[in-house]
Design a protein around this motif. Structure first.
Motif, mmCIF file in Angstrom:
data_model
loop_
_atom_site.group_PDB
_atom_site.id
_atom_site.type_symbol
_atom_site.label_atom_id
_atom_site.label_comp_id
_atom_site.label_asym_id
_atom_site.label_seq_id
_atom_site.Cartn_x
_atom_site.Cartn_y
_atom_site.Cartn_z
ATOM 1 N N VAL A 62 11.194 70.896 -16.851
ATOM 2 C CA VAL A 62 11.716 70.799 -15.478
ATOM 3 C C VAL A 62 11.375 72.100 -14.753
ATOM 4 O O VAL A 62 12.141 73.070 -14.820
ATOM 5 C CB VAL A 62 13.260 70.615 -15.507
ATOM 6 N N PRO A 63 10.225 72.179 -14.079
ATOM 7 C CA PRO A 63 9.751 73.456 -13.530
ATOM 8 C C PRO A 63 10.795 74.210 -12.687
ATOM 9 O O PRO A 63 10.888 75.434 -12.775
ATOM 10 C CB PRO A 63 8.552 73.043 -12.678
ATOM 11 N N ALA A 64 11.596 73.500 -11.912
ATOM 12 C CA ALA A 64 12.569 74.167 -11.037
ATOM 13 C C ALA A 64 13.656 74.921 -11.806
ATOM 14 O O ALA A 64 14.313 75.806 -11.253
ATOM 15 C CB ALA A 64 13.232 73.138 -10.120
ATOM 16 N N ALA A 65 13.837 74.576 -13.087
ATOM 17 C CA ALA A 65 14.977 75.123 -13.839
ATOM 18 C C ALA A 65 14.859 76.607 -14.149
ATOM 19 O O ALA A 65 15.823 77.223 -14.602
ATOM 20 C CB ALA A 65 15.183 74.335 -15.137
ATOM 21 N N SER A 66 13.698 77.221 -13.882
ATOM 22 C CA SER A 66 13.595 78.655 -14.180
ATOM 23 C C SER A 66 13.932 79.522 -12.973
ATOM 24 O O SER A 66 13.948 80.749 -13.074
ATOM 25 C CB SER A 66 12.184 78.989 -14.678
ATOM 26 N N PHE A 76 2.723 97.150 -23.135
ATOM 27 C CA PHE A 76 3.878 97.037 -24.043
ATOM 28 C C PHE A 76 3.894 95.656 -24.699
ATOM 29 O O PHE A 76 3.885 94.631 -24.007
ATOM 30 C CB PHE A 76 5.150 97.254 -23.217
ATOM 31 N N LYS A 77 3.915 95.638 -26.030
ATOM 32 C CA LYS A 77 3.938 94.359 -26.751
ATOM 33 C C LYS A 77 5.371 93.857 -26.822
ATOM 34 O O LYS A 77 6.177 94.357 -27.604
ATOM 35 C CB LYS A 77 3.374 94.535 -28.158
ATOM 36 N N ILE A 78 5.668 92.900 -25.967
ATOM 37 C CA ILE A 78 7.046 92.433 -25.847
ATOM 38 C C ILE A 78 7.148 90.935 -26.141
ATOM 39 O O ILE A 78 6.349 90.136 -25.659
ATOM 40 C CB ILE A 78 7.631 92.762 -24.446
ATOM 41 N N ARG A 79 8.125 90.606 -26.974
ATOM 42 C CA ARG A 79 8.410 89.183 -27.205
ATOM 43 C C ARG A 79 9.099 88.613 -25.980
ATOM 44 O O ARG A 79 10.023 89.236 -25.442
ATOM 45 C CB ARG A 79 9.324 89.015 -28.418
ATOM 46 N N VAL A 80 8.654 87.452 -25.527
ATOM 47 C CA VAL A 80 9.377 86.710 -24.491
ATOM 48 C C VAL A 80 9.610 85.294 -25.003
ATOM 49 O O VAL A 80 8.859 84.808 -25.849
ATOM 50 C CB VAL A 80 8.616 86.673 -23.133
ATOM 51 N N PRO A 81 10.677 84.620 -24.514
ATOM 52 C CA PRO A 81 10.886 83.230 -24.888
ATOM 53 C C PRO A 81 9.707 82.362 -24.412
ATOM 54 O O PRO A 81 8.897 82.801 -23.589
ATOM 55 C CB PRO A 81 12.175 82.863 -24.162
ATOM 56 N N VAL A 82 9.639 81.147 -24.941
ATOM 57 C CA VAL A 82 8.526 80.257 -24.607
ATOM 58 C C VAL A 82 8.780 79.675 -23.217
ATOM 59 O O VAL A 82 9.523 78.712 -23.054
ATOM 60 C CB VAL A 82 8.402 79.140 -25.669
ATOM 61 N N SER A 83 8.199 80.301 -22.198
ATOM 62 C CA SER A 83 8.521 79.962 -20.820
ATOM 63 C C SER A 83 7.519 80.597 -19.865
ATOM 64 O O SER A 83 7.306 81.813 -19.910
ATOM 65 C CB SER A 83 9.930 80.488 -20.510
ATOM 66 N N PRO A 84 6.900 79.801 -19.001
ATOM 67 C CA PRO A 84 5.882 80.339 -18.078
ATOM 68 C C PRO A 84 6.388 81.482 -17.194
ATOM 69 O O PRO A 84 5.657 82.434 -16.936
ATOM 70 C CB PRO A 84 5.511 79.128 -17.202
ATOM 71 N N ILE A 112 13.500 78.195 -20.281
ATOM 72 C CA ILE A 112 12.730 77.483 -21.309
ATOM 73 C C ILE A 112 12.661 75.993 -20.957
ATOM 74 O O ILE A 112 11.632 75.345 -21.108
ATOM 75 C CB ILE A 112 13.363 77.701 -22.707
ATOM 76 N N LEU A 113 13.766 75.485 -20.433
ATOM 77 C CA LEU A 113 13.800 74.091 -19.980
ATOM 78 C C LEU A 113 12.705 73.841 -18.939
ATOM 79 O O LEU A 113 12.239 72.715 -18.754
ATOM 80 C CB LEU A 113 15.196 73.789 -19.407
ATOM 81 N N ALA A 114 12.281 74.914 -18.270
ATOM 82 C CA ALA A 114 11.265 74.792 -17.224
ATOM 83 C C ALA A 114 9.928 74.276 -17.747
ATOM 84 O O ALA A 114 9.099 73.830 -16.955
ATOM 85 C CB ALA A 114 11.068 76.131 -16.523
ATOM 86 N N SER A 124 4.713 85.191 -17.040
ATOM 87 C CA SER A 124 4.175 85.601 -15.751
ATOM 88 C C SER A 124 4.768 86.934 -15.299
ATOM 89 O O SER A 124 4.067 87.832 -14.822
ATOM 90 C CB SER A 124 4.475 84.497 -14.726
ATOM 91 N N MET A 125 6.080 87.098 -15.494
ATOM 92 C CA MET A 125 6.727 88.314 -15.016
ATOM 93 C C MET A 125 6.247 89.537 -15.792
ATOM 94 O O MET A 125 5.946 90.580 -15.210
ATOM 95 C CB MET A 125 8.243 88.168 -15.137
#
Ligand code: X2X
Length: 339
Positions: free
Chosen positions: A106-110, A175-183, A101-103, A187-188
């Protein structure tokens, strides 16, 4: 005899002096020099908060009361998205946040969340306490935030659902899946042809309960402590990524601390993080039976077809391009060839 008498006399002289100056002085003398807030998104019953409480008490003791850490668990001060802006502005002094989420800042953090990168905890801690973690912390510091050396554990993530078990990548289609707020997360699951919805953890229970989404993915320690089993029926042990929490600090607040206090605070936070890792690993290893007893139906899919799907969808190549060759090389040095 004479020693204790002298001590007694001194003590009564001191209290006479304090009494003479007045009560407000006493109150001020007893309050801490630094009162800092630490916010997080996890339930009070998660090991993160048990270890944080223990750590706050140790810091108070080791600083002789100069530093008071107040803990706000369970999104009490707002969602992760809110807290990320608060930690930047100084509205809170400390915050634990998933690197993924920090990404958004800070993009590298993911990078540690790349699908199926880590086979086990040994590989995780070697990388995150080694070159990969150092690289990520360097990037976080460049963004203006401070970060403690030890990342706390969230865990290997599993997929839950109210509609069906996930046996292979084809079950994720639509599949309707919740994901955290994170690119990276979005993407995955798009690479799996799922329909991911970005939702902060603060709203996950109700999103599952009202069936806005069918499923979500989290480590067993969270499925248990946040009681997600109450609103989910299946748990598929997909182990699709490892996720951890960076212990972040607002830079101005951090630099305001005298060096000796800063050292005590950092030492205790890092030690608590290492203890929390052991708690969470134990929970994640032992919770399956307990959660099955509460009605969750478990299955253990073969992970190879999931990886193949990510590879053929171009997921690894795409993210290698985003992180850059240097970062990707550090990751592959720790986990082996991915793309
Ligand atoms: O939001 C989540 O799913 C959680 C609690 O695992 C994180 O903080 C990433």
């Amino acid at each position: 005899m004479s020693f204790s008498r002298r001590t007694l006399l001194k003590a009564s002289a001191a209290s006479a002096l304090l009494g003479g100056i007045g009560a407000p002085y006493v109150a001020r003398a007893q309050s801490a020099e630094f009162t800092y807030k630490y916010a997080n998104n996890l339930p009070d019953s998660h090991p993160m908060n048990a270890r944080a409480k223990e750590m706050a008490a140790a810091i108070k003791k080791d600083t002789n009361g100069r530093f008071d850490l107040q803990i706000f668990p369970n999104n009490q001060l707002g969602s992760d998205t809110d807290m990320l802006s608060q930690i930047r502005s100084g509205g809170v002094e400390f915050f634990t946040l998933s690197g993924l989420i920090l990404a958004t800042l800070v993009p590298a953090a993911s990078i540690n969340g790349i699908g199926f990168a880590f086979p086990d905890y040994d590989t995780v801690w070697k990388a995150m306490d080694g070159e990969l973690g150092a690289y990520i912390r360097g990037e976080i510091k460049k963004s203006g935030l401070e970060v403690m050396d030890r990342i706390w554990d969230n865990g290997f993530r599993q997929t839950t659902s109210s509609t069906k078990p996930i046996n292979g990548p084809e079950d994720l289609k639509g599949f309707k899946i919740r994901v955290p707020v994170s690119p990276l997360w979005t993407s995955m699951f798009k690479a799996f042809d799922a329909a991911p919805a970005s939702i902060n953890f603060a709203e996950v229970y109700s999103a599952l309960q009202t069936k806005i989404v069918e499923g979500q993915e989290n480590p067993l320690a969270i499925i248990s402590t946040a009681k997600l089993y109450e609103v989910q029926k299946y748990c598929s042990l997909t182990n699709h990524m490892w996720d951890g929490f960076w212990f972040l600090a607002n830079r101005r607040a951090w630099e305001k601390l005298p060096e000796d206090v800063r050292a005590i605070v950092a030492r205790n936070i890092n030690a608590a993080g290492v203890n929390e890792r052991a708690d969470v690993a134990k929970l994640n290893a032992n919770l399956q039976q307990e959660l099955a007893g509460k009605g969750l139906i478990f299955n253990q899919p073969n992970t190879a077809p999931f990886r193949d799907k990510l590879r053929s969808a171009g997921f690894y190549a795409e993210w290698k391009g985003k992180y850059g060759d240097q970062a990707w090389e550090i990751l592959e040095k720790a986990v082996g060839k991915l793309s």
